[in-house]
Design an enzyme around this catalytic site. Structure first.
Site, PDB file in Angstrom:
ATOM      1  N   CYS A   2       0.861  -1.180   0.000  1.00  0.00           N
ATOM      2  CA  CYS A   2       0.000   0.000   0.000  1.00  0.00           C
ATOM      3  C   CYS A   2       0.898   1.231   0.000  1.00  0.00           C
ATOM      4  CB  CYS A   2      -0.850   0.031   1.266  1.00  0.00           C
ATOM      5  SG  CYS A   2      -1.873  -1.422   1.502  1.00  0.00           S
ATOM      6  N   ARG A  27       1.266   1.526  -5.891  1.00  0.00           N
ATOM      7  CA  ARG A  27       1.451   0.594  -4.766  1.00  0.00           C
ATOM      8  C   ARG A  27       0.118  -0.024  -4.314  1.00  0.00           C
ATOM      9  NH1 ARG A  27       6.272   1.166  -2.381  1.00  0.00           N
ATOM     10  NH2 ARG A  27       5.509   0.183  -0.479  1.00  0.00           N
ATOM     11  N   TRP A  71      -3.854  -1.647  -1.144  1.00  0.00           N
ATOM     12  CA  TRP A  71      -3.901  -2.890  -1.912  1.00  0.00           C
ATOM     13  C   TRP A  71      -4.348  -3.929  -0.891  1.00  0.00           C
ATOM     14  CZ3 TRP A  71      -3.744  -4.492  -6.820  1.00  0.00           C
ATOM     15  CH2 TRP A  71      -3.599  -5.851  -7.066  1.00  0.00           C
ATOM     16  N   ASN A  97       1.320   0.093   5.849  1.00  0.00           N
ATOM     17  CA  ASN A  97       1.671  -0.723   4.685  1.00  0.00           C
ATOM     18  C   ASN A  97       2.398  -1.943   5.222  1.00  0.00           C
ATOM     19  OD1 ASN A  97       2.431  -1.762   2.169  1.00  0.00           O
ATOM     20  ND2 ASN A  97       4.405  -0.690   2.287  1.00  0.00           N
ATOM     21  N   GLY A  98       1.868  -3.135   4.924  1.00  0.00           N
ATOM     22  CA  GLY A  98       2.521  -4.365   5.394  1.00  0.00           C
ATOM     23  C   GLY A  98       1.459  -5.392   5.758  1.00  0.00           C
ATOM     24  N   GLU A 464       6.695 -21.549 -19.283  1.00  0.00           N
ATOM     25  CA  GLU A 464       6.635 -20.192 -18.719  1.00  0.00           C
ATOM     26  C   GLU A 464       7.737 -19.319 -19.291  1.00  0.00           C
ATOM     27  OE1 GLU A 464       4.583 -18.424 -17.388  1.00  0.00           O
ATOM     28  OE2 GLU A 464       5.729 -16.778 -16.515  1.00  0.00           O
ATOM     29  N   LYS A 468       7.054 -15.852 -21.327  1.00  0.00           N
ATOM     30  CA  LYS A 468       7.657 -14.559 -20.942  1.00  0.00           C
ATOM     31  C   LYS A 468       8.392 -13.949 -22.126  1.00  0.00           C
ATOM     32  CE  LYS A 468       5.864 -13.603 -18.164  1.00  0.00           C
ATOM     33  NZ  LYS A 468       4.984 -14.587 -17.657  1.00  0.00           N
ATOM     34  N   GLU A 471       5.952 -12.822 -24.976  1.00  0.00           N
ATOM     35  CA  GLU A 471       5.012 -11.716 -24.731  1.00  0.00           C
ATOM     36  C   GLU A 471       5.711 -10.377 -24.538  1.00  0.00           C
ATOM     37  OE1 GLU A 471       3.741 -13.004 -20.234  1.00  0.00           O
ATOM     38  OE2 GLU A 471       2.382 -11.672 -21.281  1.00  0.00           O
ATOM     39  N   HIS A 487      10.207 -35.895 -31.695  1.00  0.00           N
ATOM     40  CA  HIS A 487       9.005 -36.381 -32.394  1.00  0.00           C
ATOM     41  C   HIS A 487       8.454 -35.318 -33.309  1.00  0.00           C
ATOM     42  CE1 HIS A 487       9.128 -39.943 -29.881  1.00  0.00           C
ATOM     43  NE2 HIS A 487       9.228 -39.173 -28.816  1.00  0.00           N
ATOM     44  N   LYS A 586      -3.605  -6.677 -18.909  1.00  0.00           N
ATOM     45  CA  LYS A 586      -3.154  -7.301 -17.653  1.00  0.00           C
ATOM     46  C   LYS A 586      -4.183  -8.315 -17.165  1.00  0.00           C
ATOM     47  CE  LYS A 586      -0.619  -8.152 -14.129  1.00  0.00           C
ATOM     48  NZ  LYS A 586       0.563  -9.028 -14.344  1.00  0.00           N
TER      49      LYS A 586
HETATM   50  C1  AGP Z   1       1.210 -13.774 -18.132  1.00  0.00           C
HETATM   51  O1  AGP Z   1       2.424 -13.068 -18.221  1.00  0.00           O
HETATM   52  C2  AGP Z   1       0.120 -13.111 -18.933  1.00  0.00           C
HETATM   53  N1  AGP Z   1      -0.062 -11.767 -18.530  1.00  0.00           N
HETATM   54  C3  AGP Z   1      -1.167 -13.936 -18.953  1.00  0.00           C
HETATM   55  O2  AGP Z   1      -0.852 -15.200 -19.501  1.00  0.00           O
HETATM   56  C4  AGP Z   1      -1.839 -14.172 -17.587  1.00  0.00           C
HETATM   57  O3  AGP Z   1      -1.059 -15.054 -16.797  1.00  0.00           O
HETATM   58  C5  AGP Z   1      -3.208 -14.830 -17.841  1.00  0.00           C
HETATM   59  O4  AGP Z   1      -4.008 -13.921 -18.564  1.00  0.00           O
HETATM   60  C6  AGP Z   1      -3.932 -15.239 -16.554  1.00  0.00           C
HETATM   61  O5  AGP Z   1      -4.174 -14.120 -15.767  1.00  0.00           O
HETATM   62  P1  AGP Z   1      -4.729 -14.340 -14.266  1.00  0.00           P
HETATM   63  O6  AGP Z   1      -3.638 -15.042 -13.497  1.00  0.00           O
HETATM   64  O7  AGP Z   1      -5.007 -12.969 -13.750  1.00  0.00           O
HETATM   65  O8  AGP Z   1      -5.965 -15.199 -14.344  1.00  0.00           O
END
Ligand code: AGP
Length: 591
Positions: A2, A27, A71, A97-98, A464, A468, A471, A487, A586
């Site tokens: 926060c 924050r 938050w 905050n904490g 993963e 990363k 994206e 394969h 996001k």
């Molecule tokens: C991950 O870097 C992406 N931003 C995306 O794959 C994300 O993980 C996915 O949309 C799921 O989001 P959530 O964890 O908020 O459900």
């Protein structure tokens, strides 16, 4: 995480506090509030953004005050849960905050002593503790109160008829801004930029008393000298705490995130999941994107520690084709708690009579309203679209859930818990290796395609790492089970197709070495992730990113952080926007 701010001086405090809060919203931003002292305390707070609070709050007079942007960690975003929080007399206001890990016990004790609580927050115990110990000296009352608190805090305390502000910090940042006949207290530099560039960075355990023309810092009850620093950051720089991008700041926050998340679970009086009436015979974990990769890691963790079958499935697929018996424990993982695909799958599970548990980073999010139980991670706001610290925090929840119900002998379990608690330091070692990883990134950034390969628990990390990279750098990266490459995908191997191979010291080690040789024989350059001390890998791979030695079950944590840094520096080399990649959001709140 926060944002908190305090002001004391010769100007009207409200506009200064609100302006500072606006610069701290990175924050946390689900609710906010202000308190000013002018004989009595005037408090205005709500579950709104700072801009809205500035519009709707009445003109509050006063030249000393505190404010907070939240938050949520305990208690959903609401007016009553917003800070500042007050004691019974309404004369003591606190912003925090904490995370207070032992707040339930403290709250029960205070209630038994006659204190009345109105919120669901952990923070509210602080003003009541201060009231309990106040005998005319606010600083001493704050000291006494904090001696009972376990957890992390940066607090500012305002008392209606006390001349100064009292503040303190432990495991959460707090600074003092030095002005001319005025002083500021804040979580971070952005809140005070524009008023002063003179800053004191408080140390662990500091308690400070601030008036308009004095700052007195004490540590362990003894007054200490303080050092003044000059700040030259822009506001935006400061919001990133000096990092070039939010994602890099969030990657570097991961040691703290592990501590905060685990600290909460380890000190909780109850297990993080009540499985009372669910026989732990099987488990289904659903998620999307990076959270799905956490689900895949969770599959390996739970199968190894609980010896039960686990399915990890894409929520977007399950919604249309998936089935699950009501006796299966079902978990959904979602950082935002708002992902449409995941929410749809949750509703389908509920209709089938399943008890759904949500693992999420956002208090009060839609997922928490559908789930029977919610396990919160303590990653704090994740601003960058690419998930990093929330993924690591999700793993902490899965490790703790599995260890809580593992079938291991006590000695083995305790040894794993001890290693789990050392992960912040292990992750820090990876972060300290950043320069070497950025060198590999310089090399990788020249390519347009890449494979990430892994086996066992690190197959999920190959996925993963590839996500990363694609994206944020726009390189077409594909995560693949190392054993599957022959394969078909071998056809793509060439000097233009680098392969990032995750080599863990587990039962897949020899097979991974074989896979690297096969890949090299087909012309592809190989970047290997390998544990410190591995003397073989250097002979096989073109370059090696070393990670600290950890128990194999924890290797996803250190490998992930190395691959986050690899993706970041590759994207940086390619001049990508990084925090907000093209075409992405996001939180994906549409199917
Ligand atoms: C991950 O870097 C992406 N931003 C995306 O794959 C994300 O993980 C996915 O949309 C799921 O989001 P959530 O964890 O908020 O459900």
């Amino acid at each position: 995480m926060c944002g908190i701010i305090g002001y004391i001086g010769d100007k009207q405090a409200q506009p200064i506090l609100l302006g500072g809060l606006a610069r701290l919203e990175y924050r946390g931003y689900d609710s906010c509030g202000v308190a000013l002292a002018g004989g009595t305390l005037e408090v205005y707070k709500d579950a709104v953004r700072v801009e809205k609070l500035a519009k709707v709050s009445p003109q509050l007079d006063g030249t000393v005050g505190i404010a907070h942007t939240r938050w949520a960690t305990h208690g959903e975003p609401s007016r009553v849960n917003a800070h500042p929080h007050l004691d019974c007399t309404g004369k003591i206001a606190v912003v925090h905050n904490g995370v207070i890990n032992n707040y339930q016990r403290l709250k029960q004790q205070l209630i038994s002593e006659g204190h009345k609580f109105v919120s669901e927050t952990d923070t509210e115990v602080i003003p009541h503790l201060i009231e309990k110990y106040y005998e005319g000296d606010l600083e001493k009352a704050v000291e006494a109160a904090l001696r009972e608190v376990e957890g992390s805090y940066a607090i500012i305390v305002l008392m209606a008829d006390e001349p100064g502000l009292v503040a303190a910090r432990k495991d959460s940042p707090l600074i003092i801004g030095i002005g001319d006949r005025e002083n500021f207290i804040a979580s971070d530099v952005p809140a005070i930029l524009g008023h002063t560039d003179r800053v004191i960075y408080l140390e662990e355990g500091d308690i400070v008393v601030v008036t308009g023309d004095s700052v007195r810092v004490s540590r362990d009850g003894v007054e200490v000298d303080w050092k003044e620093h000059k700040v030259s950051w822009s506001v935006e720089d400061a919001q990133k705490a000096g990092y070039e991008h939010f994602i890099l700041k969030e990657i570097h926050e991961q040691p703290r995130v592990i501590r905060d998340t685990l600290g909460e679970y380890i000190s909780a009086a109850e297990p993080i999941v009540d499985v009372a009436d669910t026989s732990l015979e099987s488990m289904l974990i659903l998620a999307c994107g990076t959270s799905y990769h956490a689900a895949l890691v969770g599959k390996y963790i739970v199968e190894e520690l609980l010896r039960i079958p686990v399915r990890a499935e894409l929520a977007s697929e399950f919604s249309y084709h998936g089935q699950s018996p009501a006796t299966t424990m079902t978990i959904v993982i979602t950082q935002s708690g708002e992902t449409a695909d995941t929410l749809k799958a949750m509703k389908k599970l509920k209709e089938a009579g399943c008890r759904v548990i949500a693992v999420t980073n956002v208090v009060g999010s839609s997922a928490t309203r559908i789930a029977e139980q919610t396990v919160y991670i303590r990653a704090g706001p994740e601003i960058s679209v690419a998930a990093t610290k929330s993924f690591i925090a999700q793993l902490m929840a899965l490790y703790w859930l599995a260890l809580s119900y593992s079938v291991l002998d006590m000695r083995t379990r305790d040894s794993l818990i001890m290693e789990l608690r050392q992960l912040p330091e292990k992750v820090q070692q990876v972060l300290n290796n950043e320069d070497m990883i950025s060198e590999c990134a310089r090399y990788l950034s020249k390519y347009e395609n890449a494979f990430f390969i892994g086996r066992g628990i690190n197959f999920a990390i190959a996925l993963e790492g590839a996500l990363k990279l694609k994206e944020i750098s726009y390189i077409h990266a594909e995560g693949y089970a190392a054993g599957e490459l022959k394969h078909g995908p071998f056809a793509l191997l060439s000097p233009d197709m680098p392969v990032i191979a995750i080599v863990a010291q587990d039962n897949t080690y020899e097979a991974m070495l074989t896979n690297i040789k096969e890949v090299k024989a087909r012309g592809s350059p190989v970047i290997a992730l390998a544990e410190e001390g591995d003397e073989v890998i250097g002979e096989l791979a073109d370059s090696v990113i070393t990670v600290p030695q950890v128990a194999p079950i924890f290797s996803p944590v250190v490998n992930t952080v190395a691959l986050q840094l690899l993706a970041y520096y590759t994207a940086k080399q390619r001049g990508c926007p990084i925090d907000f990649p093209r075409n992405l959001a996001k939180s994906v709140t549409v199917e």
